[in-house]
Scaffold this active site. Structure first.
Site, PDB file in Angstrom:
ATOM      1  N   CYS A 130       0.826  -1.300  -0.119  1.00 51.85           N
ATOM      2  CA  CYS A 130      -0.061  -0.038   0.158  1.00 51.85           C
ATOM      3  C   CYS A 130       0.835   1.376  -0.098  1.00 51.85           C
ATOM      4  O   CYS A 130       0.812   2.190  -0.864  1.00 51.85           O
ATOM      5  CB  CYS A 130      -0.938   0.204   1.195  1.00 51.85           C
ATOM      6  SG  CYS A 130      -0.286  -0.563   2.767  1.00 51.85           S
TER       7      CYS A 130
HETATM    8  N1  LIG Z   1      -4.601  -3.986   5.151  1.00 48.38           N
HETATM    9  C1  LIG Z   1      -4.057  -3.424   3.882  1.00 48.38           C
HETATM   10  O1  LIG Z   1      -4.143  -2.055   3.750  1.00 48.38           O
HETATM   11  C2  LIG Z   1      -2.875  -4.055   3.126  1.00 48.38           C
HETATM   12  C3  LIG Z   1      -2.707  -3.261   1.847  1.00 48.38           C
HETATM   13  C4  LIG Z   1      -1.771  -4.142   0.937  1.00 48.38           C
HETATM   14  C5  LIG Z   1      -1.330  -5.446   1.312  1.00 48.38           C
HETATM   15  N2  LIG Z   1      -1.819  -5.997   2.313  1.00 48.38           N
HETATM   16  C6  LIG Z   1      -1.277  -7.205   2.387  1.00 48.38           C
HETATM   17  O2  LIG Z   1      -2.343  -8.155   2.327  1.00 48.38           O
HETATM   18  C7  LIG Z   1      -2.351  -9.452   3.170  1.00 48.38           C
HETATM   19  C8  LIG Z   1      -3.653  -9.476   4.060  1.00 48.38           C
HETATM   20  O3  LIG Z   1      -3.614  -8.153   4.680  1.00 48.38           O
HETATM   21  P1  LIG Z   1      -4.810  -8.112   5.852  1.00 48.38           P
HETATM   22  O4  LIG Z   1      -4.815  -6.515   6.109  1.00 48.38           O
HETATM   23  O5  LIG Z   1      -6.331  -8.263   5.049  1.00 48.38           O
HETATM   24  O6  LIG Z   1      -4.229  -9.047   7.019  1.00 48.38           O
HETATM   25  P2  LIG Z   1      -5.393  -9.691   8.092  1.00 48.38           P
HETATM   26  O7  LIG Z   1      -6.382  -8.759   8.274  1.00 48.38           O
HETATM   27  O8  LIG Z   1      -4.773  -9.906   9.151  1.00 48.38           O
HETATM   28  O9  LIG Z   1      -5.900 -10.819   7.298  1.00 48.38           O
HETATM   29  C9  LIG Z   1      -5.140 -12.022   7.133  1.00 48.38           C
HETATM   30  C10 LIG Z   1      -5.843 -13.336   6.397  1.00 48.38           C
HETATM   31  O10 LIG Z   1      -5.161 -14.180   6.303  1.00 48.38           O
HETATM   32  C11 LIG Z   1      -5.642 -15.515   7.189  1.00 48.38           C
HETATM   33  N3  LIG Z   1      -4.532 -16.482   7.259  1.00 48.38           N
HETATM   34  C12 LIG Z   1      -3.393 -16.144   7.977  1.00 48.38           C
HETATM   35  N4  LIG Z   1      -2.680 -17.275   8.340  1.00 48.38           N
HETATM   36  C13 LIG Z   1      -3.395 -18.373   7.548  1.00 48.38           C
HETATM   37  C14 LIG Z   1      -2.968 -19.280   7.038  1.00 48.38           C
HETATM   38  N5  LIG Z   1      -1.903 -20.164   7.575  1.00 48.38           N
HETATM   39  N6  LIG Z   1      -3.753 -20.371   6.206  1.00 48.38           N
HETATM   40  C15 LIG Z   1      -4.781 -19.529   5.603  1.00 48.38           C
HETATM   41  N7  LIG Z   1      -5.095 -18.452   6.063  1.00 48.38           N
HETATM   42  C16 LIG Z   1      -4.586 -17.601   6.863  1.00 48.38           C
HETATM   43  C17 LIG Z   1      -6.547 -14.772   8.104  1.00 48.38           C
HETATM   44  O11 LIG Z   1      -7.338 -15.779   8.627  1.00 48.38           O
HETATM   45  P3  LIG Z   1      -7.791 -15.861  10.151  1.00 48.38           P
HETATM   46  O12 LIG Z   1      -8.528 -14.127  10.184  1.00 48.38           O
HETATM   47  O13 LIG Z   1      -8.870 -16.756  10.317  1.00 48.38           O
HETATM   48  O14 LIG Z   1      -6.609 -15.786  10.865  1.00 48.38           O
HETATM   49  C18 LIG Z   1      -6.944 -13.615   7.534  1.00 48.38           C
HETATM   50  O15 LIG Z   1      -8.228 -14.256   6.664  1.00 48.38           O
HETATM   51  C19 LIG Z   1      -1.253  -8.975   3.850  1.00 48.38           C
HETATM   52  O16 LIG Z   1       0.037  -9.655   3.324  1.00 48.38           O
HETATM   53  C20 LIG Z   1      -0.754  -7.487   3.921  1.00 48.38           C
HETATM   54  O17 LIG Z   1       0.661  -7.227   4.254  1.00 48.38           O
HETATM   55  C21 LIG Z   1      -2.708  -5.520   3.008  1.00 48.38           C
END
Ligand SMILES: NC(=O)c1ccc[n+]([C@@H]2O[C@H](COP(=O)([O-])OP(=O)(O)OC[C@H]3O[C@@H](n4cnc5c(N)ncnc54)[C@H](OP(=O)(O)O)[C@@H]3O)[C@@H](O)[C@H]2O)c1
Length: 337
Positions: free
Chosen positions: A149
């Site tokens: 981001c």
């Molecule tokens: N948030 C942002 O603005 C943003 C922007 C750009 C990129 N990203 C990237 O996008 C990715 C997701 O970000 P997020 O903000 O959505 O994070 P998040 O809210 O912490 O969500 C992570 C997701 O991954 C799942 N998960 C974790 N470990 C897992 C495993 N071993 N097997 C299957 N599922 C698993 C979690 O499931 P549970 O909830 O059931 O644990 C949850 O659904 C990250 O790599 C982040 O750096 C995020």
């Protein structure tokens, strides 16, 4: 119809992907999975999806998801994606990974993410999914590394002058502010309401893991090293990133000349909007959209560039759908606002 699986559907980025894909006329969400103890209807987890989607969200089973999908989005934490992506690729699926796992060369990844890369074979084939730079290679990619981001907001803001920065050997000083959803949904004390509300704090000053991504991508665009000093801040809003970039140099072109460089670079880009010279963007204008708004100003010998994006859309899930559209030959703007 493209059959799409969302892995990591319970996180902020995954939830946003579902929202965008439900509006998409050529995509059908066929599977939702995460790390869950037992299957649960998605609309029970998130009532706003009631009467919109009837799928259950189950624990990830790669073969089951592969059977139902043509393309999968991995909205997973870094280090998790690189263990899962190869299994989908082996099953012949296109993959768009939202984590940092496929964005950097292995040695840079190891240095900044503190672990060895375990899928270097696919890493070398991955395409960095910033359409404004790599549109043609994204078209043929099997694995797209969706940009971070902060890097999206900073790389777009510096792209038109990357060559000049490299040639003049000028550093860009970047001060970014992000809303709290940028850090994901997991419970962390420093991100709780009491810590974030009515507060403004700086973290990882000039040592954030997104800095090498900015330098790596800008250097490739410029054909020579570009130096970025990056300090992020957490601000009490849910979504949005505002990046303010400062550049001082004796040989700085005038405001009109710089504005023209930006106009020329972005005139055909559907999701980059340049503000009139001297006017600055704001988060309110881009929240809920896939746009990156950019403003520039030259005064007192300094160039100030400001960019604004929604971290969950142009900074994550909107850009991921933009990449899906390009990979599947659809209009790049389809399903996006
Ligand atoms: N948030 C942002 O603005 C943003 C922007 C750009 C990129 N990203 C990237 O996008 C990715 C997701 O970000 P997020 O903000 O959505 O994070 P998040 O809210 O912490 O969500 C992570 C997701 O991954 C799942 N998960 C974790 N470990 C897992 C495993 N071993 N097997 C299957 N599922 C698993 C979690 O499931 P549970 O909830 O059931 O644990 C949850 O659904 C990250 O790599 C982040 O750096 C995020």
């Amino acid at each position: 119809m493209i059959r799409v699986g969302v892995v990591g559907a319970t996180g902020y980025a995954g939830e946003e992907l579902v929202e965008v894909l439900l509006r998409h006329p050529e995509a059908e969400v066929t599977s939702l999975s995460a790390l869950v103890e037992k299957e649960v209807p998605f609309s029970e987890l998130y009532p706003r999806f009631g009467k919109k989607i009837s799928l259950v969200c189950g624990n990830l089973d790669v073969d089951e998801v592969s059977a139902d999908s043509d393309l999968v989005f991995l909205a997973l934490p870094h280090t998790v994606s690189m263990k899962i992506a190869p299994r989908f690729l082996k099953n012949g699926k296109k993959v768009i990974d939202l984590s940092a796992d496929y964005r950097l060369p292995p040695e840079t990844y190891e240095k900044w993410y503190g672990t060895k890369h375990c899928d270097t074979g696919n890493l070398s084939d991955a395409v960095y999914g910033l359409p404004e730079i790599n549109r043609d290679t994204i078209k043929a990619a099997r694995l797209v590394a969706n940009p971070g981001c902060y890097p999206t907001s900073v790389i777009l803001a510096l792209l038109p002058i990357a060559g000049w920065l490299a040639e003049a050997g000028v550093e860009a000083i970047v001060d970014s502010k992000s809303g709290a959803t940028g850090a994901g949904r997991k419970a962390v004390v420093s991100l709780s309401f009491g810590e974030v509300d009515e507060n403004l704090k700086c973290y990882k000053a000039n040592e954030h893991q997104h800095m090498p991504e900015m330098e790596h991508v800008l250097a490739r665009a410029a054909g020579a090293d570009v130096r970025v000093n990056f300090t992020p801040h957490l601000v009490p809003v849910r979504r949005g990133i505002l990046s303010s970039i400062y550049i001082r140099h004796e040989g700085l072109p005038g405001e009109d000349a710089i504005h023209k460089m930006y106009e020329d670079r972005f005139k055909d880009e559907p999701f980059v909007r340049l503000r009139p010279a001297g006017q600055m963007p704001q988060i309110h204008d881009v929240a809920g959209t896939n746009f990156c708004d950019i403003g520039i100003k030259v005064a007192r010998g300094m160039l100030v560039i400001v960019s604004a994006i929604d971290n969950l859309l142009k900074g994550a899930s909107g850009q991921a759908v933009q990449n899906m559209n390009i990979m599947t030959g659809l209009d790049e703007r389809m399903g996006l606002i």
